[in-house]
Design an enzyme around this catalytic site. Structure first.
Site, mmCIF file in Angstrom:
data_model
loop_
_atom_site.group_PDB
_atom_site.id
_atom_site.type_symbol
_atom_site.label_atom_id
_atom_site.label_comp_id
_atom_site.label_asym_id
_atom_site.label_seq_id
_atom_site.Cartn_x
_atom_site.Cartn_y
_atom_site.Cartn_z
ATOM 1 N N LYS A 93 0.904 -1.227 -0.012
ATOM 2 C CA LYS A 93 -0.091 -0.061 0.085
ATOM 3 C C LYS A 93 0.940 1.235 -0.129
ATOM 4 C CE LYS A 93 -4.379 -1.730 1.172
ATOM 5 N NZ LYS A 93 -4.459 -2.928 1.657
ATOM 6 N N GLU A 115 -9.755 6.746 3.873
ATOM 7 C CA GLU A 115 -10.497 5.899 4.500
ATOM 8 C C GLU A 115 -9.946 4.725 4.771
ATOM 9 O OE1 GLU A 115 -10.570 6.143 1.130
ATOM 10 O OE2 GLU A 115 -10.165 3.997 1.226
ATOM 11 N N SER A 385 1.524 -9.886 -0.911
ATOM 12 C CA SER A 385 1.310 -8.413 -0.757
ATOM 13 C C SER A 385 1.655 -7.827 0.613
ATOM 14 C CB SER A 385 -0.197 -8.149 -0.998
ATOM 15 O OG SER A 385 -1.012 -9.123 -0.176
HETATM 16 C C1 LIG Z 1 -5.179 -4.196 1.548
HETATM 17 C C2 LIG Z 1 -4.642 -5.117 1.268
HETATM 18 C C3 LIG Z 1 -5.009 -5.954 0.081
HETATM 19 C C4 LIG Z 1 -5.995 -5.860 -0.678
HETATM 20 O O1 LIG Z 1 -5.845 -4.571 -1.377
HETATM 21 P P1 LIG Z 1 -5.875 -4.744 -2.992
HETATM 22 O O2 LIG Z 1 -6.215 -3.453 -3.395
HETATM 23 O O3 LIG Z 1 -6.625 -5.632 -3.620
HETATM 24 O O4 LIG Z 1 -4.419 -5.292 -3.272
HETATM 25 C C5 LIG Z 1 -4.192 -7.142 0.017
HETATM 26 N N1 LIG Z 1 -3.123 -7.370 0.533
HETATM 27 C C6 LIG Z 1 -2.555 -6.709 1.806
HETATM 28 C C7 LIG Z 1 -1.409 -7.176 2.622
HETATM 29 C C8 LIG Z 1 -3.222 -5.501 2.163
HETATM 30 O O5 LIG Z 1 -2.844 -4.675 2.876
#
Ligand SMILES: *Cc1c(COP(=O)(O)O)cnc(C)c1O
Length: 402
Positions: A93, A115, A385
């Protein structure tokens, strides 16, 4: 840096999806934002500053790791992870938060509203604002604030003011409504820093571009390490930003399958999930938060409550570009249930020494399903992610129950 693409068009449409469904008062702000974004992309100084921060502050490039023990245990394809969990603040993010905060600064807007649901995007935004000296207001449902205390504390320590939202279900969609309301009221001074590939144009385009560094690095890294492209790229899909971030660089490589994994929650038949593409009985094309895409809704068009063990995947709609990629059959979508994600979480901890985010564990679960039926010379690239520190309480409670 920014890869030219055929979508969206000038009105922000991805085929029938996307667009700008906002009150008239916001149209000038969106036009201004689109113009500022386009000029920033063409400005070598802006691009260089963004890249400099990605390198010296976020810690990019994040590496790719070969999951040797996991691959051997599954006895099929080689699994590689793109390690977004190793970024500063522990997830992808921050890439987008920094890009948009730099853009706000360039536009002369010193007040940022955002948000957050689980608090991850709030933490990323508060971090970027602290770094650049911008005022930061984060709207968060009161239910989410109670569930995600450590992230509320982090945001406060980083200097953000966290505003509790008491309307509706007191969760993410209500927090988005409040953030949009604030933006409408203070649009002269304020930038709305949206956290995924959602919302009205230009957000889905801009957030994809800021995240596309993930796939650009990963494509080079996998070529350098293995001499070939992966057979499959897998990512979890909440709004869909980490998935588009890794998919985008591979979209013209037709031999590379792109697979998005949604939250299957307690199972599709239970209705308690956030698998917008898997359950077309309750998910239909509609408009939510300024964009047209698949939306989980009741027969009379009210937004349905969703469920996932991972807060970051728990959203009733999905980025419009994903709906388009699915129509084009360029990407495929599946889901993992809470139980499958939890099992994948534990497997990864023990075989690779990586504690993944529960969101990312959904992508890992799909790799675990696919690898055994593939050949050992084939490659699955999974976007990890984020890291799982934020999820330890949730995991411990869930494991107590099984
Ligand atoms: C917020 C988040 C997601 C989901 O958001 P996307 O916009 O679909 O990437 C996925 N993995 C992590 C670690 C997150 O913090």
């Amino acid at each position: 840096m920014f890869i030219p693409a055929s979508v969206p068009d000038a009105r922000g449409k991805f085929g029938p999806y996307g667009g700008q469904f906002v009150p008239e008062t916001l149209m000038p702000a969106l036009a201004g934002l689109t113009a500022a974004y386009e000029s920033a992309c063409r400005d070598p100084d802006f691009v260089a500053e963004f890249q400099h921060l990605l390198r010296t502050y976020v810690g990019r490039p994040s590496p790719i790791s070969h999951a040797r023990r996991l691959s051997a245990a599954l006895g099929g394809a080689q699994i590689y992870f793109k390690r977004e969990d190793l970024n500063h603040t522990g997830a992808h993010k921050i890439n987008n938060a920094l890009g948009q905060a730099l853009l706000a600064q360039r536009m002369g807007k010193r007040r940022i509203v955002a948000e957050t649901g689980a608090g991850q995007h709030g933490v990323g935004t508060a971090t970027a604002c602290a770094l650049l000296g911008l005022e930061c207001i984060v709207y968060m449902g009161s239910v989410d604030m109670a569930r995600q205390q450590p992230n509320v504390l982090r945001m406060k320590l980083l200097g953000a003011s966290v505003r509790s939202v008491e309307s509706g279900s007191k969760t993410l969609k209500d927090a988005i409504n409040e953030a949009i309301r604030d933006w409408v009221t203070n649009v002269e001074t304020t930038h709305y820093l949206l956290g995924s590939v959602l919302g009205p144009h230009p957000y889905p385009l801009m957030v994809r571009d800021f995240q596309s560094v993930i796939g650009q690095e990963a494509r080079q890294q996998i070529l350098a390490e293995t001499g070939r492209l992966p057979d499959v790229v897998i990512a979890c899909v909440g709004g869909g930003s980490n998935a588009l971030g890794i998919f985008h660089a591979f979209r013209d490589d037709e031999q590379v399958a792109l697979i998005g994994v949604e939250a299957g929650g307690a199972g599709i038949s239970s209705g308690k999930h956030a698998a917008r593409f898997a359950d077309l009985a309750i998910s239909r094309v509609g408009v939510l938060h300024g964009t047209k895409s698949f939306v989980m809704q009741t027969p009379d068009g009210q937004i349905r409550e969703t469920h996932s063990i991972s807060a970051g995947l728990d959203y009733p709609s999905v980025g419009p570009e994903h709906a388009w990629l699915r129509d084009q059959e360029r990407a495929g979508y599946t889901y993992a249930t809470d139980a499958e994600a939890l099992a994948a979480f534990q497997t990864l901890c023990r075989t690779e020494g990586i504690i993944p985010a529960l969101e990312s564990s959904h992508a890992v679960a799909e790799a675990i399903k696919r690898a055994p039926s593939m050949r050992p010379d084939q490659i699955i690239l999974v976007n990890l992610s984020g890291r799982g520190d934020k999820d330890l309480d949730t995991v411990m409670q869930a494991l107590d129950k099984v």
